[in-house]
Motif scaffolding. Sequence first.
Motif, PDB file in Angstrom:
ATOM      1  N   ALA A 168       0.910  -1.175  -0.058  1.00 60.49           N
ATOM      2  CA  ALA A 168      -0.060   0.092   0.125  1.00 60.49           C
ATOM      3  C   ALA A 168       0.755   1.168   0.011  1.00 60.49           C
ATOM      4  N   ASP A 169       0.334   2.406  -0.640  1.00 65.90           N
ATOM      5  CA  ASP A 169       1.148   3.496  -0.667  1.00 65.90           C
ATOM      6  C   ASP A 169       0.850   4.323   0.487  1.00 65.90           C
ATOM      7  N   LEU A 170       1.609   5.668   0.506  1.00 60.92           N
ATOM      8  CA  LEU A 170       1.248   6.677   1.374  1.00 60.92           C
ATOM      9  C   LEU A 170      -0.073   7.018   1.553  1.00 60.92           C
ATOM     10  N   HIS A 171      -0.778   7.387   0.071  1.00 64.55           N
ATOM     11  CA  HIS A 171      -2.046   7.681   0.156  1.00 64.55           C
ATOM     12  C   HIS A 171      -3.178   6.926   0.735  1.00 64.55           C
ATOM     13  N   ALA A 172      -2.728   5.644   0.757  1.00 60.22           N
ATOM     14  CA  ALA A 172      -3.874   4.656   1.433  1.00 60.22           C
ATOM     15  C   ALA A 172      -3.872   4.540   2.812  1.00 60.22           C
ATOM     16  N   VAL A 173      -2.582   4.731   3.361  1.00 59.45           N
ATOM     17  CA  VAL A 173      -2.207   4.844   4.598  1.00 59.45           C
ATOM     18  C   VAL A 173      -3.082   5.938   5.211  1.00 59.45           C
ATOM     19  N   ALA A 174      -2.940   7.141   4.629  1.00 58.61           N
ATOM     20  CA  ALA A 174      -3.535   8.574   4.812  1.00 58.61           C
ATOM     21  C   ALA A 174      -5.121   8.334   4.928  1.00 58.61           C
ATOM     22  N   ALA A 175      -5.640   7.510   3.927  1.00 57.37           N
ATOM     23  CA  ALA A 175      -6.976   7.347   3.900  1.00 57.37           C
ATOM     24  C   ALA A 175      -7.534   6.479   5.191  1.00 57.37           C
ATOM     25  N   ALA A 176      -6.664   5.474   5.548  1.00 59.71           N
ATOM     26  CA  ALA A 176      -6.943   4.716   6.716  1.00 59.71           C
ATOM     27  C   ALA A 176      -6.920   5.725   8.227  1.00 59.71           C
ATOM     28  N   LEU A 177      -5.875   6.609   8.236  1.00 63.18           N
ATOM     29  CA  LEU A 177      -5.874   7.438   9.160  1.00 63.18           C
ATOM     30  C   LEU A 177      -7.005   8.543   9.198  1.00 63.18           C
ATOM     31  N   ALA A 178      -7.265   8.879   8.034  1.00 59.71           N
ATOM     32  CA  ALA A 178      -8.621   9.948   7.920  1.00 59.71           C
ATOM     33  C   ALA A 178      -9.670   9.183   8.466  1.00 59.71           C
ATOM     34  N   ALA A 179      -9.896   7.996   7.935  1.00 58.45           N
ATOM     35  CA  ALA A 179     -11.232   7.078   8.460  1.00 58.45           C
ATOM     36  C   ALA A 179     -11.123   6.930   9.936  1.00 58.45           C
ATOM     37  N   MET A 180      -9.997   6.869  10.492  1.00 60.42           N
ATOM     38  CA  MET A 180      -9.791   6.327  12.012  1.00 60.42           C
ATOM     39  C   MET A 180     -10.121   7.593  12.671  1.00 60.42           C
ATOM     40  N   THR A 181      -9.701   8.721  12.292  1.00 60.66           N
ATOM     41  CA  THR A 181      -9.581   9.946  13.197  1.00 60.66           C
ATOM     42  C   THR A 181     -10.851  10.719  12.819  1.00 60.66           C
ATOM     43  N   GLY A 182     -11.612  10.496  11.652  1.00 59.87           N
ATOM     44  CA  GLY A 182     -12.703  11.237  11.279  1.00 59.87           C
ATOM     45  C   GLY A 182     -12.033  12.762  10.830  1.00 59.87           C
ATOM     46  N   GLN A 183     -11.010  12.954  10.793  1.00 59.04           N
ATOM     47  CA  GLN A 183     -10.440  14.189  10.194  1.00 59.04           C
ATOM     48  C   GLN A 183     -10.005  14.182   8.594  1.00 59.04           C
ATOM     49  N   PRO A 184     -10.147  14.936   7.772  1.00 62.25           N
ATOM     50  CA  PRO A 184      -9.504  14.815   6.359  1.00 62.25           C
ATOM     51  C   PRO A 184      -8.094  15.032   6.382  1.00 62.25           C
ATOM     52  N   HIS A 185      -7.330  14.176   5.420  1.00 64.65           N
ATOM     53  CA  HIS A 185      -5.924  14.490   5.511  1.00 64.65           C
ATOM     54  C   HIS A 185      -5.615  14.636   3.695  1.00 64.65           C
ATOM     55  N   PRO A 186      -4.798  15.528   3.612  1.00 59.78           N
ATOM     56  CA  PRO A 186      -4.513  16.082   2.422  1.00 59.78           C
ATOM     57  C   PRO A 186      -3.921  14.781   1.355  1.00 59.78           C
ATOM     58  N   LEU A 187      -3.237  13.693   1.984  1.00 61.40           N
ATOM     59  CA  LEU A 187      -2.808  12.863   0.998  1.00 61.40           C
ATOM     60  C   LEU A 187      -3.821  11.621   0.881  1.00 61.40           C
ATOM     61  N   ALA A 188      -4.860  11.742   1.254  1.00 58.49           N
ATOM     62  CA  ALA A 188      -5.829  10.557   1.438  1.00 58.49           C
ATOM     63  C   ALA A 188      -6.356  10.433   0.030  1.00 58.49           C
ATOM     64  N   THR A 189      -6.524   9.076  -0.451  1.00 60.40           N
ATOM     65  CA  THR A 189      -7.095   8.991  -1.507  1.00 60.40           C
ATOM     66  C   THR A 189      -8.347   8.346  -1.262  1.00 60.40           C
ATOM     67  N   THR A 190      -9.475   8.313  -2.369  1.00 60.81           N
ATOM     68  CA  THR A 190     -10.713   7.790  -2.317  1.00 60.81           C
ATOM     69  C   THR A 190     -10.855   6.878  -3.241  1.00 60.81           C
ATOM     70  N   GLU A 191      -9.830   6.076  -3.442  1.00 57.26           N
ATOM     71  CA  GLU A 191      -9.974   4.994  -4.525  1.00 57.26           C
ATOM     72  C   GLU A 191     -11.232   4.173  -4.263  1.00 57.26           C
ATOM     73  N   ASP A 192     -11.667   3.408  -5.399  1.00 61.57           N
ATOM     74  CA  ASP A 192     -12.850   2.727  -5.457  1.00 61.57           C
ATOM     75  C   ASP A 192     -12.291   1.294  -4.572  1.00 61.57           C
ATOM     76  N   ARG A 193     -13.246   0.702  -3.595  1.00 63.89           N
ATOM     77  CA  ARG A 193     -12.654  -0.334  -2.911  1.00 63.89           C
ATOM     78  C   ARG A 193     -13.484  -1.513  -3.323  1.00 63.89           C
ATOM     79  N   ALA A 194     -14.314  -1.216  -4.351  1.00 64.60           N
ATOM     80  CA  ALA A 194     -15.238  -2.717  -4.906  1.00 64.60           C
ATOM     81  C   ALA A 194     -14.194  -3.783  -5.568  1.00 64.60           C
ATOM     82  N   GLY A 195     -13.002  -3.242  -6.170  1.00 60.50           N
ATOM     83  CA  GLY A 195     -12.121  -4.390  -6.763  1.00 60.50           C
ATOM     84  C   GLY A 195     -10.909  -3.663  -7.778  1.00 60.50           C
ATOM     85  N   PRO A 196     -10.140  -4.515  -8.240  1.00 57.18           N
ATOM     86  CA  PRO A 196      -9.202  -4.017  -8.974  1.00 57.18           C
ATOM     87  C   PRO A 196      -9.644  -3.065 -10.300  1.00 57.18           C
TER      88      PRO A 196
END
Length: 196
Positions: A168-196
Amino acid sequence: MTPDELEQINRAARRSGNDVLLDALLLRLHTETACRRGGALGLRLADLDTDRGLVRLTEKGATLRWQPITLDLAAHLDEQARARGAVLPTDRLLRYRNGQAITSRRYDHLWKRIGERLPWVAAQGISTHWLRHTTLTWVERHFGYGIARAYAGHTDSTGPATTTYIKADLHAVAAALAAMTGQPHPLATTEDRAGP
């Protein structure tokens, strides 16, 4: 640990001790990053990127990684470090009021004090490493093994062959952090989690 147990620990730290702001920052830093004590103790002013919400951690085996943190935590870390005498890029980030860099003794005293207020903490031997475990478990349950592995800073290739491909890249880690904290993060991605 459960969210309630984590809140009890944070509350106990905020209501006791000679530097509750420092202790609150320590607990928050470890909860957000899942970093090890050594990674936090080694942080320097140059390792904090307040614009992008990142800290550069040097941890076990001299591994170096950038780890997302909330912009709010980044601002508080910077503010406290500078107010306590950090000026040079090589100055330690986490400092006592007298300007000295903290040592591992701060952690020992913090957990002893929390354990005195919350007997279950002492009985179970809860420590900073439990914060790491709690955060990484949450990330794994909500975002999967690959992102939890990156969140932990695990770069080794031991284990099943598939771990070589699960990254996973830095953007995916930032997305997890944003979800965990409820705070947006400038590096967070909103990739489709449905599949490749």
